[in-house]
Each structure stands twice: as C-alpha cells, then as structure tokens.
Write a protein that holds these residues in place. Structure first.
Motif, PDB file in Angstrom:
ATOM      1  N   LEU A 401       0.852  -1.190   0.000  1.00  0.00           N
ATOM      2  CA  LEU A 401       0.000   0.000   0.000  1.00  0.00           C
ATOM      3  C   LEU A 401       0.887   1.239   0.000  1.00  0.00           C
ATOM      4  O   LEU A 401       0.666   2.197  -0.741  1.00  0.00           O
ATOM      5  N   TYR A 404       2.722   1.577  -3.331  1.00  0.00           N
ATOM      6  CA  TYR A 404       1.783   2.131  -4.311  1.00  0.00           C
ATOM      7  C   TYR A 404       1.758   3.648  -4.201  1.00  0.00           C
ATOM      8  O   TYR A 404       1.879   4.366  -5.190  1.00  0.00           O
ATOM      9  N   LYS A 417      -1.425  -2.092 -10.114  1.00  0.00           N
ATOM     10  CA  LYS A 417      -2.463  -3.018  -9.683  1.00  0.00           C
ATOM     11  C   LYS A 417      -1.986  -3.808  -8.484  1.00  0.00           C
ATOM     12  O   LYS A 417      -0.904  -4.409  -8.512  1.00  0.00           O
ATOM     13  N   LEU A 418      -2.795  -3.799  -7.453  1.00  0.00           N
ATOM     14  CA  LEU A 418      -2.484  -4.571  -6.259  1.00  0.00           C
ATOM     15  C   LEU A 418      -3.404  -5.776  -6.267  1.00  0.00           C
ATOM     16  O   LEU A 418      -4.624  -5.631  -6.286  1.00  0.00           O
ATOM     17  N   SER A 419      -2.812  -6.958  -6.292  1.00  0.00           N
ATOM     18  CA  SER A 419      -3.675  -8.130  -6.410  1.00  0.00           C
ATOM     19  C   SER A 419      -3.182  -9.301  -5.585  1.00  0.00           C
ATOM     20  O   SER A 419      -2.070  -9.310  -5.067  1.00  0.00           O
ATOM     21  N   GLU A 420      -4.075 -10.265  -5.491  1.00  0.00           N
ATOM     22  CA  GLU A 420      -3.764 -11.481  -4.752  1.00  0.00           C
ATOM     23  C   GLU A 420      -4.486 -12.593  -5.502  1.00  0.00           C
ATOM     24  O   GLU A 420      -5.527 -12.363  -6.103  1.00  0.00           O
ATOM     25  N   TYR A 445       0.934 -11.132  -1.863  1.00  0.00           N
ATOM     26  CA  TYR A 445       0.319 -10.078  -2.672  1.00  0.00           C
ATOM     27  C   TYR A 445       1.286  -9.600  -3.744  1.00  0.00           C
ATOM     28  O   TYR A 445       2.499  -9.673  -3.576  1.00  0.00           O
TER      29      TYR A 445
END
Lengths: 484, 211
Positions: A401, A404, A417-420, A445
């Motif tokens: 976070l 970013y 893009k923050l993804s899991e 993540y």
C-alpha cells in the motif's frame, strides 16, 4: 533427435532429482552410495541411475530401488457394502491385526498391496461401510502401505510446489500460483534483459531462467555478501544458461545511481586490498585497465610482504628444511595468485553488471524479497526502460500500500495493480465432488505496473490529478457524511 | 501453472480469440512451437491473420478441424496440451497421442463441474496420473486513503480532558494515521472491489507418464 531427447530425460549421477510420493516432494542430489531418507524410508539411489525420469520405484528390504512393474489392479470383486453408518461403532477395535502383526508382515517382505488386502480382510466393519467409505478406506491404506517413489525431473512447477510445502519460510511464503502470476505479469520471456531481486533461495531466479531458456540476460541484485542460489542449482540448467547471468550488490546501488561507484572491496571480501579508485562514467574503459594494473601491482607488493613475514616464521620453526621452505613459498605465491585472480574476476564481473545496469534499459523488474519493497522499487526502477512491466511480491499487503502511494508520488508508472490470487483445490469423484477441506489461506500479494517516461516537469500536476481521479466516489461520500 | 519446455511443441485446442495462444507463443519462443486447433473456420482464419500481423506466424500452426474427432494433427510432439473446449473428455485420447511418448502435462479448462467430472474420468481411463482440479481467482485491491469519523461519545464530566480517544489531544497529532481534521482518523487501505469475478472455470491438470 530421439537419442537427444532420451539423454536429457534419463537420471544421471550428479543430477539434482526430485523424489515424489503422492503430494510430497524432496529434492536430492543423485550420488552413488549416498543414503537418502524420504518419507520414513531409507534407501540408495544407485539403481535409479540410467532410468528415465518419471519412473516409479519400490524400496526393497535392503534399501535399494527397484522399478515398479505395472501391476494389474486387483479388481476387487463386487464386495458387499452397507448403506450408511448408523450401525457402525467406532471403538477403535474393528481392525484385528495389531501393530506387531503388521510389522511382522512388513518384515517378511510382503508387498504393500498384500498388506492392504490383509487389513481389509481383518476389518470387522469393512463390509458394513458404504462403497464410498470402502473406497476411501482402501485409498488411505494404500497411501500408507504401498510405498512407491517416483523420481521426477525438477522444474519450476515441482520446485515451487516443494518449497511451498516444505520450507515456505525460505521463499517468504510465495505460493506457486503467485509465482506464475509474476512470470506472466512481468512478461518474462526469452531475449529479455531482466532485473531480479529476490530472497527466495534462488527459486524465483530459477523460474525466470527457465522461462528465458538461456536467451537474454539477467542481473540479480543481492543483499549482503552474495546471492543465494540454492534452489537455482536444483533446476539442472545447462552451464550456458549461466553465461548471461550477472549479479550486483544492493549495497552499491546508490553509488551506481549517483555515478560515484568505486571499485573498492566487494561486500564479503576478507582480504582488504582496498583501493579507492574513483570511476567517472565517461572514462570507464580507459581507467578500468589502468586501475586493474595498479591493483595487481600493489596487491602483489602486499603479498610479498605477507610472504616475507611468513617466511620469517617458517625459518624459525623449520630451520633446517630448506626444501620445505621453498615449497611453502611456492604454495603461498600460488595461493596469493589464486586469490588475486579471483579478486580480478569479481571486479570484472561487477564492472560488467554495473555497465549493464547503467544502460537503464532493462525489459522488466521482478522483486520478491523479505525487505520492505518501497526503497527497492524506487531505486531499481531507475534501471528499467520505459514501457516495461514490473512486479513486486510481498507476503503482506500493507507495505505494498505504501509502495503504491510512493510510486504514485514519484510518477513514471501506470496501470498500478495490487492483487492477490485465491487458490482452491477440488476432489473430483463420481457423486463425491467438492472442494477439498483445506485450502491455502493466502499466497502473498503482488503489485504490478508498467513504467512510462518520467517527465520531471509534469510529474507533480499529473500525479495530483491521478490521485484525485482515483478517489472520486469515496471522497464524495466522506464529504456527505461530514455534512450530516 | 504448467511446465514449459522451450524447445518442443505445444498443442492447444479452441483457439477462439487467440489471446491464450499469444501468451503461449510468448512463452515458448524462440525455439518452441504452438499447435492450435480451431473448429470454427472463420475464427481459425482470423487467428492465422492475427499471428501473421503480429509477426509470430513461424511459431504457430493453426489447424481447422474438430479436435474431438480428428485430433491435433500431430503426434508424439507436445510437452503440454491445453484444452478449452465444451467436451474435453472426447479429446483426451487425442491429447495423449499428441503428447510425447516420454510424457507431458495436460490442462483442461471447463466452467461446469459435470464437465470436469467426465474429463477426470476420461483422464483416468487413459492412464493419466496426478490428476488435480483447482480453481484460481484474481482479487484486485484499490488503494485508498480512508477517513473515518470519530463518534462523539459526549463528555464524562465538565472538564475538557477525556479519558478515551481524544482527537484534540496534542500528543496524538504527530503519530501516523491519526486525525488530520478534527474528529477523523485516516489510514491507507487495500479495498476490495464491490463485485468481482467469482468463477470462470475449473482447471484440471494431469501428467502423462511412461508408467
């Protein structure tokens, strides 16, 4: 062509092979007369050498491997089965064979299949179980008593699954599907110039190398004294793959970026031939050769000094033995020369890696480390060309976070893009299909994005705009709330 | 997630839009090859055209036929086969012969569990091992700065200082994540989307081995 294929798929001495039993994997070196312990069994791999990868073996009573013959599945005649378990009492006494009985059977050398058959016959409740329950029972007993081991060739899939199951801490809990996402998001492919920063025992590096197939180049950034490539060596890559693999210490990144990189002691060098020769970008080549020249001379001088003091000592101890002294001298000179040569090699490699980085045209960046991602990204992104992908893995969401936010402030990135990835496996059997009982709680993540040209002038205004655009609805809501 | 041998062929059915094909071509280049089968003639043509436009036609062979009836058009050549068709169980046999003799991997993608069941059964019948079905979803988070209001719980007594979370207390000001305006706390959060893709299909992997 067929012969070639045959060769690469046969188990050879010196290979790193992976033992597999069911879902359990273990990587081992294939060496003669070396006892391996796997799944509560001890054995030697000698007999496996020469067989094709994928062969299944049984462990004989004397600890050797024997290829398992494809046995006809004993088609169990339609046994009687019950309808439900209302009358089955689980008192732990339904199996008439004791631990000792079973052990005796094993000692007699009775095959696993036979033992399972015995267990079924000696179970008082077996025929009351439903067909499904019987199936489940047989599967369970087979798994326990029919010990077969398959030897498979290592690959990213197998090694990443193995590490995640056995030593997830070593790979900072990077689950195999997350690794797969990284390779795709990072567009890892043959011909790329990749920068990799990982503290996953070299697993991520190996995955990247496998994808690239020896084409292109990789610069591995490492913390501390040197890169850890334990997992990388398991892959069994041909030597040529390592020709374009470079490494560069993180501790020199800042100075490289500022243009003040000095060729002084490398991170873990115990010998301090510390030469602080400054290196300016323009005159790299010329200065390099002259620097190396003086390096050698001065280190030779210091070597001579060391030699002389050593000579002094040996004279005192072995006053009479002149020949011994001579040999010792020669040995010392050789050792020193060897060390110098290695030092020279390392310097050369460091220079090469620095030159590659300085071009600032890498095709991608992959980060998967135990360190906080923000400082790593902010500096390593400088080495990546614009319009290229980058991916950062972190076991936790919060550092990403922050990453970013900092990237947004810095500018020069789009498509953040923050993804899991969510992974669940299924049991698929006729009339018995359902997701399995347990699933992975989390696989880490990923923060991914694409670099763009960093326009210093515009960055402030466009970033503010970007920030505003990102949070339209939420901000509006907040304002309304405050008003009420 | 699947193995990729960079040197040899790869069979794929159901070319469709060609996006997966492109991804696979990217992975096996420059020494590998993709064999893809599409039974819809127009789509097959379109795919061929696109591969040409993108300069990758030398890395891929598009065949226009029904893979369930006629197979892949190649045999003993692929390291991996990927099936994205309505009746994959009918193509398992063909997939097995397309795969190399010494082994390879297969993956089948199906939206319905019934399709998966039939496919797993077929895989077993044809002697595939390590049959494993899973599902994988991508969850995206939006990074947001959130401000939450602090509720007014009133005051215990007449004096200004209160025992609880006092937003106007100067000692709170410096610490990260605390109020910027009076009566709110700010923090950064990775917020999931309101709605996300919950299912596309099940992936079933298996191994063809010599034994």
């Amino acid at each position: 062509m067929a012969a070639e294929r045959g060769l690469s798929s046969r188990i050879c001495e010196g290979d790193c092979a992976v033992l597999k039993r069911g879902d359990v994997f273990k990587a081992v070196p294939v060496l003669r007369q070396r006892k391996i312990v796997f799944e509560k069994q001890g054995f030697y791999l000698d007999n496996a050498i020469g067989h094709v990868y994928g062969t299944t073996f049984e462990v004989t009573s004397d600890g050797n491997l024997q290829p398992k013959r494809q046995v006809e599945e004993t088609t169990t005649e339609t046994k009687e089965a019950g309808t439900d378990n209302r009358n089955i009492v689980d008192d732990g006494k339904s199996q008439k064979l004791t631990h000792d009985d079973i052990k005796a059977l094993k000692d007699k050398g009775i095959k696993g299949q036979e033992i399972v058959q015995q267990l079924i016959e000696n179970s008082t409740t077996f025929r009351d179980k439903t067909e499904f329950a019987q199936d489940k029972y047989i599967k369970k007993k087979k798994k326990k008593y029919e010990a077969v081991i398959t030897i498979v060739k290592p690959s990213t899939r197998i090694l990443s699954t193995m590490y995640y199951a056995r030593e997830p801490g070593k790979i900072i809990h990077l689950r195999y599907d997350t690794l797969a996402q990284m390779l795709t998001l990072g567009n890892v492919r043959a011909g790329n110039k990749m920068i990799v920063m990982e503290t996953c025992a070299g697993l991520v590096l190996g995955a990247v190398m496998e994808r690239m197939g020896g084409y292109g180049s990789i610069i591995q950034m490492y913390p501390g004294g040197g890169p850890i490539r334990a997992a990388t060596s398991c892959f069994g890559f041909p030597k040529a793959f390592f020709n374009n693999l470079h490494e560069f210490p993180l501790s020199k990144v800042d100075s490289l970026l500022c243009g003040t990189l000095s060729m002084e002691t490398l991170p873990s060098e115990p010998e301090d031939t510390a030469l602080t020769e400054e290196e300016t970008n323009g005159l790299v080549d010329e200065k390099q050769t002259s620097v190396q020249g003086t390096e050698e001379e001065s280190s030779a001088e210091t070597a001579m000094e060391i030699n002389q003091t050593e000579e002094q000592e040996t004279m005192d101890i072995n006053a009479e033995d002149a020949e011994f002294k001579e040999n010792k001298e020669r040995e010392n000179k050789e050792n020193v020369r060897e060390k110098q040569r290695k030092q020279w090699e390392r310097m050369k490699k460091l220079t090469e890696a620095a030159a590659l980085l300085r071009e600032k045209n890498a095709d991608g960046l992959l980060v998967a480390s135990k360190f906080h991602p923000t400082p790593l990204l902010l500096s390593l992104l400088e080495f990546v060309a614009p319009s290229r992908p980058f991916v950062v893995y972190c076991q936790y969401k919060e550092p990403l976070l922050e990453c970013y936010t900092k990237l947004r402030e810095r500018g020069g990135v789009v498509n953040l893009k923050l993804s899991e990835t969510w992974l669940r496996s299924y049991q698929v059997l006729p009339d018995r299909s359902h997701p399995k009982l347990t699933m992975s709680g989390g696989g880490g993540y990923l923060l991914s994005g694409i670099t763009v040209v960093l326009d210093k002038g515009k960055s402030d205004s466009s970033n503010l705009e970007a920030l505003k655009m990102e949070e339209p609805s939420s901000k509006r809501c907040k304002v309304q709330d405050l008003c009420c | 997630m699947d193995d990729r041998c960079v040197t040899m062929g790869l069979g794929k059915t159901g070319t469709g839009s060609g996006s997966l094909s492109h991804a696979l071509i990217r992975t096996v280049a420059p020494t590998g090859h993709l064999y893809t089968v599409e039974f819809h003639q127009q789509r097959a043509e379109k795919a061929k055209e696109e591969f040409r436009e993108h300069g990758v036609e030398h890395l891929v062979t598009v065949t226009n036929q029904d893979v369930c009836k006629n197979g892949f058009g190649v045999s003993d050549i692929a390291d991996a086969v990927f099936l994205d068709i309505p009746s994959p169980w009918e193509a398992i046999g063909h997939a097995k012969s397309a795969l190399k003799a010494e082994g390879g991997r297969i993956c089948s993608f199906s939206p319905c569990i019934e399709q998966v069941q039939r496919t797993c059964l077929a895989m077993e019948e044809y002697g595939f091992t390590e049959i494993n079905t899973l599902e994988i979803l991508l969850r995206v988070y939006n990074v947001r700065t959130i401000s939450l209001q602090i509720p007014d719980l009133g005051k215990a007594a007449e004096d200004n200082s209160s025992a609880g979370f006092d937003s106007s207390n100067p000692s709170n000001q410096g610490s990260p994540g605390t109020n910027l305006q009076q009566g709110t706390v700010q923090f950064k959060s990775g917020v999931p989307l309101r709605e996300m893709v919950g299912h596309t299909g099940y992936l079933t992997f298996a191994t063809k081995s010599l034994f």
